[in-house]
Design an enzyme around this catalytic site. Structure first.
Site, PDB file in Angstrom:
ATOM      1  N   GLN A 147       0.834  -1.203   0.000  1.00  0.00           N
ATOM      2  CA  GLN A 147       0.000   0.000   0.000  1.00  0.00           C
ATOM      3  C   GLN A 147       0.870   1.254   0.000  1.00  0.00           C
ATOM      4  O   GLN A 147       0.346   2.359  -0.111  1.00  0.00           O
ATOM      5  CB  GLN A 147      -0.907  -0.010   1.238  1.00  0.00           C
ATOM      6  CG  GLN A 147      -1.904  -1.150   1.268  1.00  0.00           C
ATOM      7  CD  GLN A 147      -2.636  -1.237   2.591  1.00  0.00           C
ATOM      8  OE1 GLN A 147      -2.151  -1.845   3.546  1.00  0.00           O
ATOM      9  NE2 GLN A 147      -3.804  -0.615   2.685  1.00  0.00           N
TER      10      GLN A 147
ATOM     11  N   ASP B 236       6.543   4.429  -1.495  1.00  0.00           N
ATOM     12  CA  ASP B 236       7.907   4.915  -1.276  1.00  0.00           C
ATOM     13  C   ASP B 236       8.981   4.183  -2.076  1.00  0.00           C
ATOM     14  O   ASP B 236      10.124   4.628  -2.136  1.00  0.00           O
ATOM     15  CB  ASP B 236       8.271   4.869   0.217  1.00  0.00           C
ATOM     16  CG  ASP B 236       7.979   3.515   0.871  1.00  0.00           C
ATOM     17  OD1 ASP B 236       8.281   2.474   0.248  1.00  0.00           O
ATOM     18  OD2 ASP B 236       7.450   3.504   1.998  1.00  0.00           O
TER      19      ASP B 236
ATOM     20  N   HIS C 231      -1.025   1.426  -4.665  1.00  0.00           N
ATOM     21  CA  HIS C 231      -1.322   2.857  -4.659  1.00  0.00           C
ATOM     22  C   HIS C 231      -0.337   3.666  -5.493  1.00  0.00           C
ATOM     23  O   HIS C 231      -0.242   4.875  -5.337  1.00  0.00           O
ATOM     24  CB  HIS C 231      -1.370   3.367  -3.221  1.00  0.00           C
ATOM     25  CG  HIS C 231      -2.462   2.740  -2.414  1.00  0.00           C
ATOM     26  ND1 HIS C 231      -2.447   2.671  -1.024  1.00  0.00           N
ATOM     27  CD2 HIS C 231      -3.622   2.136  -2.787  1.00  0.00           C
ATOM     28  CE1 HIS C 231      -3.546   2.062  -0.600  1.00  0.00           C
ATOM     29  NE2 HIS C 231      -4.255   1.717  -1.653  1.00  0.00           N
TER      30      HIS C 231
END
Length: 250
Positions: free
Chosen positions: A93, A96, A113
């Site tokens: 999710q 980064d 995401h």
């Protein structure tokens, strides 16, 4: 003949990256709880309709720790498991990119995401590096436009109000149904459709392990729940699992 180790799926949420200095936006002290107005900066309709929201969003991206963050012990533990010969797929999710930076092959990471390391044009869909866009902001362009068509640029993340990529979600569902072990780590398991993957894994017979500081709606279905700090708990858990697999293959 040695049996092939079972597939391990890891669903990772914000909690896996807090040791890397990236805040948990939805946790008890998370940004979305402290400042609901901040959600506007990552809400598609507000972003597209309000130039001031976009300017504030670009400044937020410049100051965010995401692009400066480095993988931590939890990310590295997953890579060690994968390199031990265990089939591993990460469904994350997070935006980064730290799983890949730690050494996990790109094809083994499903970013539900999207990624904060790239930007995409909302008109022509051209994609480029976030770092280059931030250099333009630093040079004085408060709302850099697409260099291909002049359209509005946005982070290549899924904003509030946008749908997940159906291809990525479909691959995540397939991995979830096929795995024999499903580890949900650092996720509240409240954001759907990602949260439902934990239940789907259990429905298909996977061993469900939840590693999270706070209780989740799926704790009652888990075979194991770990409340210890992720940076130490996940490496220990995966090391133990790898040793069990190794003993079982002898």
């Amino acid at each position: 003949m040695t049996a092939k180790p079972p597939l391990v799926a890891v669903l990772s949420g914000a909690g896996i990256s807090t040791d890397s200095g990236i805040p948990d936006y939805r946790g008890p002290a998370g940004l979305w709880r402290r400042d609901p107005e901040a959600q506007k900066l990552v809400t598609y309709d507000f972003y597209m309709s309000d130039p001031e929201i976009r300017r504030r969003s670009w400044q937020m991206r410049r100051s965010a720790p995401t692009l400066r963050a480095r993988p931590n012990a939890a990310h590295e533990a997953i890579v060690r498991l994968e390199r031990s010969g265990t089939p591993v797929r990460v469904i994350t999710q997070n935006v980064d990119g730290l799983h890949q930076m730690a050494g996990l092959p790109e094809r083994k990471v499903l970013e539900l995401h999207g990624t904060a390391r790239a930007v995409t044009c909302t008109r022509c869909k051209a994609r480029s590096e976030m770092a280059a866009a931030l250099e333009r902001v630093a040079a004085g362009d408060p709302d850099p436009a697409c260099e291909v068509c002049g359209g509005i640029l946005k982070s290549a993340t899924v904003m509030f109000g946008e749908s997940l990529d159906p291809v990525v979600l479909g691959e995540a569902v397939a991995v979830t149904k096929a795995c024999e072990v499903f580890v949900a780590v650092g996720t509240s398991l409240t954001v759907h459709p990602a949260a439902a993957l934990a239940g789907l894994a259990a429905d298909h017979g996977a061993r469900l392990i939840i590693v999270n500081a706070e209780p989740t709606p799926y704790d009652g279905r888990a075979d194991e729940v770990v409340r210890e700090p992720i940076g130490t708990a996940l490496p220990a858990l995966l090391e133990r699992y790898a040793q069990d697999v190794s003993r079982g293959s002898r």
